[in-house]
Write an enzyme that holds these catalytic residues in place. Structure first.
Site, short mmCIF file in Angstrom:
data_model
loop_
_atom_site.label_atom_id
_atom_site.label_comp_id
_atom_site.label_asym_id
_atom_site.label_seq_id
_atom_site.Cartn_x
_atom_site.Cartn_y
_atom_site.Cartn_z
N ASP A 173 10.30 -36.51 23.71
CA ASP A 173 10.33 -36.77 22.27
C ASP A 173 10.17 -38.25 21.95
O ASP A 173 9.57 -38.62 20.93
CB ASP A 173 11.64 -36.25 21.65
CG ASP A 173 11.60 -34.75 21.39
OD1 ASP A 173 10.60 -34.11 21.77
OD2 ASP A 173 12.57 -34.23 20.82
N SER A 181 18.76 -26.47 31.34
CA SER A 181 19.92 -27.07 30.69
C SER A 181 19.91 -28.60 30.73
O SER A 181 19.16 -29.23 30.00
CB SER A 181 21.19 -26.50 31.31
OG SER A 181 22.26 -26.62 30.41
N LYS A 212 17.45 -22.87 28.50
CA LYS A 212 18.87 -22.69 28.18
C LYS A 212 19.31 -23.82 27.26
O LYS A 212 19.46 -24.95 27.69
CB LYS A 212 19.73 -22.69 29.44
CG LYS A 212 21.22 -22.51 29.13
CD LYS A 212 22.06 -22.51 30.38
CE LYS A 212 23.54 -22.34 30.02
NZ LYS A 212 24.07 -23.52 29.29
#
Length: 445
Positions: A312, A301, A326
């Site tokens: 990224d 999470s 999650k």
């Protein structure tokens, strides 16, 4: 005013982020036309009929409050593994935990096939010291079977006065017979950030995302930079292994600490108007030093938000094993004296627009730990979000991914993932993924 708290965590006792939404006397999304639908009233009548029949004819006089609570919780848990009802005590306990201090054993848990499954033992807590492992199935508490209990009921039984013992009967994969583990309850004070200097590298361990996490990170970076001259500091290792998640705003702030610009995460609800995007502010607290993030099957999470944002943006190299997967956000909606409901209200996406739901973050460099002889591989494998019954389906992936290794050796000298990261930063190891190439930037969609 309805106060909302949005959850980002893998298990039942995980943290939340406070957001405040002002409202009038109506509940949004429940228009009179929908509320007055014939099918809705028929189903509500069904509930009333069953409730009255139980009250009148059950062999023993039932606890009416408990019946209503069970019905509400059943309705919520039928949606997905992370939606549930919290009574007033549970809600209060959750609020205490988000502040970073609570009473108990020090384990993050979820419910799997009617048994309590350990997502991860929290560092330096009674459970961790007693030898409880991620992936353990708790089948009994002080000799009483947990089968048939709700997750909250099991958690309540594990809590109790400080310095009182409890025996957890644990079933581990690879072992024929359950193991009894005696744990003494204590006040669990979560120091969510710990740091140390590894020669010429700063090591920062984040155990979960509580209200103190960002301040702890700032202090850790400042201390490392004070202890190691800038021209000697090779970079930072940020350890998110077995970090089950926590507060959304803290995950955003931790990501922002290493970024100068760009989107960190977006959350998307049922309606397009509910989309929210969170971006970094100017200023890299690490002074643009190289960063390696460690993750494993117990990283979930909020940990995955940080890992995904830094990956990224090519700001950090991710080392370890695939994370939990999650990719949903839960909102806590208080119900006055009746507690609160935890409701899944959104999915979150990394800066490139990727959902990690039932998939996880794939490390740039996979490094598995060497297991001691007494542990079998399946004893330290987490199945991840994809293994949870009723989990949200991720339509954006070809197939769901299974879990991954979540073992971290207690002695740093045996920690293969950490030592590999240190060697990368010192130039003793070479890999095409480090340092990450800056030739492309994530494009949100």
């Amino acid at each position: 005013m309805i106060r909302k708290l949005s959850l980002l965590a893998a298990g039942a006792s995980l943290g939340a982020v406070l957001t405040f939404v002002g409202m009038g006397g109506q509940i949004p999304g429940l228009s009179p036309a929908i509320a007055a639908g014939a099918d809705t009233y028929r189903q509500l009548n069904l509930f009333g009929d069953v409730f009255e029949r139980i009250r009148a004819d059950y062999v023993e006089e039932p606890d009416e409050g408990a019946l209503i609570e069970a019905a509400v919780n059943g309705m919520l848990t039928s949606l997905d593994p992370h939606s549930s009802y919290m009574n007033a005590k549970s809600f209060q306990d959750m609020q205490v935990q988000t502040r970073g201090e609570f009473g108990g054993l020090g384990i993050e848990v979820t419910l799997e096939d009617g048994l309590v499954k350990v997502v991860t033992p929290i560092d330096d807590t009674p459970a961790s010291k007693a030898g409880v492992l991620a992936g353990d199935l708790i089948v009994a508490l002080d000799g009483v079977q947990v089968q048939g209990l709700s997750l909250q009921e099991a958690v309540d039984k594990m809590r109790g006065p400080v310095n009182t013992p409890i025996v957890l009967t644990v079933q581990r994969k690879g072992q024929e017979k359950p193991v009894d583990i005696k744990v003494t309850r204590d006040v669990i004070k979560i120091q969510s950030v710990r740091s140390r200097v590894e020669g010429d590298v700063g090591y920062i361990r984040i155990t979960q995302f509580t209200e103190q996490t960002f301040e702890g990170l700032k202090n850790a970076i400042a201390k490392i930079e004070k202890d190691v001259p800038a021209d000697k500091l090779k970079g930072f290792v940020v350890d998110l292994r077995n970090n089950p998640g926590g507060l959304l705003d803290q995950a955003i702030s931790v990501s922002d600490a290493f970024l100068d610009k760009g989107e960190i995460v977006s959350t998307r609800g049922r309606h397009e108007s509910e989309t929210r995007r969170y971006s970094a502010k100017d200023g890299d607290l690490s002074d643009h030093k190289p960063v390696i993030v460690l993750i494993n099957g117990g990283s979930a999470s909020a940990s995955e938000i940080v890992s995904g944002a830094l990956q990224d943006h090519r700001r950090a190299t991710i080392v370890g094993t695939r994370s939990f997967g999650k990719g949903s956000v839960q909102t806590i909606i208080p119900l006055g004296s009746n507690g609160a409901i935890r409701l899944t209200t959104a999915r979150y996406y990394t800066p490139s627009g990727t959902s990690i739901q039932a998939k996880g973050i794939t490390p740039d460099i996979e490094v598995k730990q060497d297991l001691p002889p007494e542990l079998q591989p399946d004893q330290v494998e987490t199945k991840g979000e994809a293994s949870l019954k009723g989990h949200l389906v991720n339509s954006g992936i070809d197939k769901e991914e299974s879990g991954s290794q979540a073992y971290v050796p207690p002695d740093p000298k045996d920690d293969k993932q950490l030592n590999y990261a240190l060697d990368l930063l010192r130039g003793l190891q070479a890999n095409a993924a480090f340092p990450p190439k800056q030739d492309a930037a994530p494009v949100p969609n």
